[in-house]
Scaffold this motif. Structure first.
Motif, short mmCIF file in Angstrom:
data_model
loop_
_atom_site.label_atom_id
_atom_site.label_comp_id
_atom_site.label_asym_id
_atom_site.label_seq_id
_atom_site.Cartn_x
_atom_site.Cartn_y
_atom_site.Cartn_z
N SER A 1 34.49 4.70 -39.21
CA SER A 1 33.80 5.94 -38.83
C SER A 1 34.76 6.91 -38.16
N ALA A 2 35.65 6.38 -37.31
CA ALA A 2 36.63 7.23 -36.64
C ALA A 2 37.53 7.91 -37.66
N GLU A 3 37.89 7.19 -38.71
CA GLU A 3 38.74 7.79 -39.75
C GLU A 3 38.03 8.94 -40.44
N LEU A 4 36.72 8.77 -40.69
CA LEU A 4 35.94 9.84 -41.32
C LEU A 4 35.86 11.07 -40.41
N PHE A 5 35.58 10.83 -39.13
CA PHE A 5 35.51 11.95 -38.19
C PHE A 5 36.86 12.65 -38.06
N CYS A 6 37.92 11.87 -38.12
CA CYS A 6 39.27 12.44 -38.06
C CYS A 6 39.50 13.41 -39.20
N GLN A 7 39.13 13.00 -40.41
CA GLN A 7 39.30 13.86 -41.58
C GLN A 7 38.47 15.13 -41.47
N ALA A 8 37.24 14.99 -40.97
CA ALA A 8 36.34 16.14 -40.89
C ALA A 8 36.76 17.13 -39.80
N LEU A 9 37.13 16.62 -38.64
CA LEU A 9 37.42 17.49 -37.50
C LEU A 9 38.84 18.04 -37.50
N SER A 10 39.67 17.56 -38.40
CA SER A 10 41.03 18.10 -38.48
C SER A 10 41.01 19.56 -38.90
N THR A 11 39.94 19.96 -39.61
CA THR A 11 39.84 21.34 -40.07
C THR A 11 38.63 22.06 -39.48
N ASN A 12 37.84 21.39 -38.63
CA ASN A 12 36.66 21.99 -38.04
C ASN A 12 36.99 22.48 -36.63
N TYR A 13 36.92 23.77 -36.43
CA TYR A 13 37.26 24.34 -35.12
C TYR A 13 36.02 24.82 -34.36
N ARG A 14 34.84 24.59 -34.93
CA ARG A 14 33.62 25.07 -34.30
C ARG A 14 33.12 24.13 -33.21
N ILE A 15 33.32 22.82 -33.38
CA ILE A 15 32.85 21.85 -32.39
C ILE A 15 33.76 21.89 -31.18
N LYS A 16 33.18 22.21 -30.02
CA LYS A 16 33.95 22.30 -28.77
C LYS A 16 33.78 21.05 -27.91
N SER A 17 32.63 20.40 -28.01
CA SER A 17 32.34 19.22 -27.17
C SER A 17 31.80 18.11 -28.05
N LEU A 18 32.41 16.90 -27.94
CA LEU A 18 32.01 15.77 -28.78
C LEU A 18 31.89 14.52 -27.91
N ASP A 19 30.72 13.88 -27.98
CA ASP A 19 30.46 12.66 -27.21
C ASP A 19 30.40 11.48 -28.17
N LEU A 20 31.39 10.59 -28.07
CA LEU A 20 31.45 9.37 -28.89
C LEU A 20 31.46 8.13 -28.00
N SER A 21 30.88 8.24 -26.83
CA SER A 21 30.86 7.12 -25.89
C SER A 21 29.96 5.99 -26.39
N HIS A 22 30.11 4.80 -25.80
CA HIS A 22 29.26 3.64 -26.12
C HIS A 22 29.27 3.29 -27.60
N ASN A 23 30.43 3.41 -28.23
CA ASN A 23 30.60 2.94 -29.60
C ASN A 23 31.58 1.77 -29.62
N GLN A 24 32.13 1.43 -30.76
CA GLN A 24 32.99 0.25 -30.87
C GLN A 24 34.38 0.62 -31.36
N PHE A 25 34.92 1.72 -30.82
CA PHE A 25 36.26 2.16 -31.18
C PHE A 25 37.31 1.34 -30.43
#
Length: 481
Positions: A189-213
């Motif tokens: 999942s982290a790899e997918l988010f990495c690909q998506a957010l590498s070009t997304n500049y609109r998201i300013k705040s992201l909460d990924l706490s309490h996962n299994q990274f």
């Protein structure tokens, strides 16, 4: 909540609807059937129209918001949520823990397609699943008003991450804050988010706490941060990040929460090296990471050269007064330090520490350090008995015939009613009109709004009671607290 036998939604006039509502705001669902006369009127109005899809744009502009939602509930087969009906014209809607399920989420999404008032949507713990995520993504492609969304604790897993990442890659919505805590996301999942957010500049705040990274996920996200210029705040607390993952995440962010990851002294040493060179990070939470004095000494070395960090949280780490002394001495040695708040509030400090802190604060008056207590002093002596700063300021204002608001705004170079906490602390300690110490200033900041990182002087204005038939007394002191 999904229901195979939905009740007929109510479509009476608003005045009738209000009178029929349940008295308790905690009642979640509309449970009354519409009267027969209303059903006949509704059937005549609907004619042969029986379907409602997100793509049915003509009906968006001919149907009211409430009617749209009731039609959507009928379409997907769920009971309407009365709380949503009552609050769908508010700026914030909290539907956490409502048991919506995927179909209930779809009905909400359909109603929000043309909604222009809801800016914040809370949908945590609703078992929304893949179908619900797809409905929300479709809605966001049409809704340009929603800015913050919380879909935490929905166990979205890899497939949910895939749907979200596809949306984020082509995001044209106004969404800038996304909470995804507790969704069973792993490395893929982290790899997918990495690909998506590498070009997304609109998201300013992201909460990924309490996962299994773990570290691999940290490296993926670190690569994303090297390319992303929009993300400012990232919460990765309560994951399994260690040395490499923690270090990779410091690039470009202003706020980073790495609490509860237990990367220990080795991770602290690596972060110390990062802090020597980092010029963007302003907030770093390292609480409960098993960092001892050894690890803190490495972080302190980095702070001697750091010129950006303002807030450092080290709560619930196994530190002693010796480590605390090393920490504040690093601030003293750095004339360009911007540090404002340090949290070591589980640490018992020595009188030597307090004396050194006084010296450091003389050089850096914006600094405040939260510690547990001073060793060797009785509880009675540990309780500071300073005069209330509010009373001191009120007395000064009364003597000079000014309002308390006037006093505070005179400290602000811009003359405005709000001021950053660090700048206010520095100004209060350097002014000579009302002599106060840093403990009194801390109390004052709590009254003026420390949780927002800004103090608001307007909260010091009195709330004058409105008494019918009683005029305001001209002799009353203006701006009384």
């Amino acid at each position: 909540m999904d229901n195979d036998n939905p009740l007929e939604p109510e479509t009476k006039d608003e005045s009738d609807t209000v009178s029929a509502r349940h008295s308790s705001d905690e009642t979640l669902y509309c449970e009354a059937e519409a009267p027969m006369a209303v059903k006949k009127e509704k059937a005549a109005r609907e004619s042969s129209e029986t379907d409602l899809e997100i793509e049915d744009t003509e009906k968006f502009f001919t149907t009211g918001q409430k009617e749209m939602y009731l039609e959507a509930c009928k379409l997907v087969g769920v009971v309407p949520v009365s709380y949503f009906i009552r609050n769908m014209e508010e700026s914030s809607v909290n539907l956490n823990h409502h048991g919506l399920g995927p179909r209930g989420t779809k009905a909400i999404a359909i109603a929000l397609v043309s909604n222009t008032t809801v800016l914040t949507l809370e949908l945590a713990d609703n078992c929304i699943m893949e179908e619900g995520i797809l409905s929300l993504v479709e809605m966001l492609q049409e809704n340009y008003y929603l800015q913050e969304m919380n879909i935490s604790d929905n166990d979205l897993g890899l497939e949910g991450a895939r749907i979200l990442s596809e949306f984020l890659q082509n995001n044209t919505s106004s969404l800038f804050s996304l909470q995804l805590s507790g969704n069973n996301f792993k490395e893929e999942s982290a790899e997918l988010f990495c690909q998506a957010l590498s070009t997304n500049y609109r998201i300013k705040s992201l909460d990924l706490s309490h996962n299994q990274f773990s570290d691999k996920a940290g490296e993926y996200l670190g690569r994303m941060l090297a390319l992303n210029v929009g993300l400012q705040s990232l919460d990765l607390s309560w994951n399994h990040l260690y040395i490499q993952g923690a270090v990779a995440l410091c690039s470009g962010l202003r706020k980073l929460d790495l609490s509860m990851n237990s990367f220990g002294n080795e991770g602290a040493a690596a972060l110390g090296e990062v802090l020597r060179l980092n010029n963007s990070l302003a907030y770093l939470d390292l609480s409960s990471n098993n960092i001892s004095n050894e690890g803190l000494s490495k972080i302190s070395k980095g702070l001697e050269l750091n010129e950006s960090l303002k807030v450092l949280k080290l709560y619930l780490n196994p530190l002693s007064t010796d480590g605390a002394v090393l920490l504040i001495l690093s601030i003293k040695r750095n004339p360009k330090s911007k540090m404002e708040d340090i949290d070591i509030s589980n640490v018992l400090v020595s009188e030597q520490f307090v004396n050194i802190l006084d010296e450091v604060c003389a050089v850096h008056p914006q600094l405040d350090v939260m510690y547990k207590a001073v060793q060797g002093l009785s509880n009675e002596k540990n309780l500071f008995t300073w005069t209330s700063p509010v009373k001191l300021i009120q007395s000064y204002a009364d003597q000079h015939k000014i309002s308390v608001l006037d006093f505070f705004t005179s400290l602000n170079p811009s003359g405005g009613p709000t001021m950053p906490v660090g700048e206010f602390r520095k100004a209060m300690l350097q002014q000579n009109k009302v002599p106060v110490n840093r403990y009194q200033v801390r109390e004052l900041i709590k009254k003026l709004g420390e949780k927002t990182d800004m103090v608001d002087f307007r909260s010091a204005q009195p709330r004058r009671p409105v008494l019918s038939g009683l005029p305001f007394c001209p002799g009353q002191a203006p701006g009384s607290l």
